[in-house]
Design a protein around this motif. Sequence first.
Motif: not given
Length: 526
Positions: A240-256, A258-262, A411-418
């Motif tokens: 569903n749309i909400a699930g796609v957004i949630n999962q894409a943000l958490t597992a992929s978009v925000a990984t940039i 994450w400290p070891h990826i940053y 992942s959510p806390y890492f993503g808060m510096v995005m």
Amino acid sequence: MNMYAVLCIAFCGVYGIFMVVQGLANYRKTSGSTETFYNADRGVSTFMLVCSTAVSVFSGLAFYGWPSSSYKLGVGYISGMGAFCVGLEFCVIGYRLWLLGKEYGFTTPIDFLRSRYYSEGYGVFCAVLMVAMIVPYVALQLITIGDGMNVSTKGFAPYMLVVLFACAIICFHVFGGGMKAVAWMDTFNFILGVGTLWVLVVVLVVRNFDGGMVAVFNALKDDPVSYANLGAPGATGYFNIAGVINQALTASVATIVWPHIYSRCYIAKSKKNFEVMAWGLPIGYLMVFSGLILIGTYIAPALLGSGFTQADSIVPYLATNFAPPIISSVAMLCLFAFAISTGESMLLSGTAMVTKDLFIRHRFLLKGKDVDEKKAVRWTRYVVIIMMIAMLIIVWFRPAAIVDYAYKLSSPYFGMVMPATIGGLFWKKGTKQGAWAGTISGCIVVTIGTFFITSLPLGLSAFSWGLIVNAVLYIVVSLATKCPDEIVDKYITRVENYISAGTDVNVIVGNTILASTFRPEQLAAK
């Protein structure tokens, strides 16, 4: 002891010894310079950077989590791939961070965040936030390895002994070789992990179904739950749309962020790295995600039906019960590769922040004292040992609260510096007040939405709402305050000029924050 247990222990043992030897072989080469230890002399090749980045995202939790979650929730879980977003992020965001890293000597995520927002306090806050998530997250990788080996070998490999072995591998490898050893081993692990995963997929299909994937589909289509999880009408879970957004943000978009990826945005050899990352990283993600999701949504339901009660261990279960011992043993090695790559990359990033951004900076640099490079590397190695001991304590006691918050909040806390990162690179009006307001409010929303409010508006996750509140407050507060012109010139205007003029990056090298005529910490003190 059965043949599978013997092969599994033997393969993982040889793999671990190889890693230790490879790491310690680089001990002398990495002892004289933090630039070498942290950044591999900013000389990582394109292929290594793609492999290192891709495999560092896929932890031991991915090896367990993606197939089991897609088995339970459906094919919509593949939205976490978000591969094209990740490639674009590295091409646009990563390239700008690399330019700034070359000019000002940035090594960690904190270097940019502290300098761009001219605030030592903000830098300390972000460093503590990230390190607080890194320690239990790496501990979870060790727990995953210990549980996986113990369950897969039916108790022949004791949980704590396996954990100690994995801990020693990670510690000695990072201790000896720093980023050079990590990047090289990540490349090996990516090839090993992807190759093993697809061998397992092929063997499971060929060995158990007469007719290939057509037979797999025919075996599961009569099960209403499994069929719905493929995306048929009435599909449940993340389809569903909400699930796609949630999962894409958490597992992929925000990984940039994450400290070891940053940190990997700083280690590239040239501009070409980022041009290739734009298409190479999506391919790397696709190679791993598609195999894991294929197991979870097709192969597992076809073999086990939709009511399998051990879904959280579905890959080891399938490998142990539906594949030959040699394949099952190598599949266990795949878990090692994923978990150790993420664990050691996170550990290196965490030790860099503790040593460089907290200890050395506040104990020496801000007091005008010089730091010998060899001593800095030595202190970093001490921190590696200290952090591994802290992780072992978590692994030993396995406190439910810590394990739970690490899994849900990392992942959510890492993503808060995005928002602060993207705004700091592209928006000239972004201020330290905006960064503070956005980051803190985002963390509060994530915490409340994770532990205190079970149902959030529109079906969006705590992380999604945290990013929304974070970004809004960052923009509103920044518009109400003013960013110093010097900061805008240093971190946005100059980079835009380099990019638009096509300036060769070699003209940038040589400048550092400490040699600069304007130092952000001086402004913060005013």
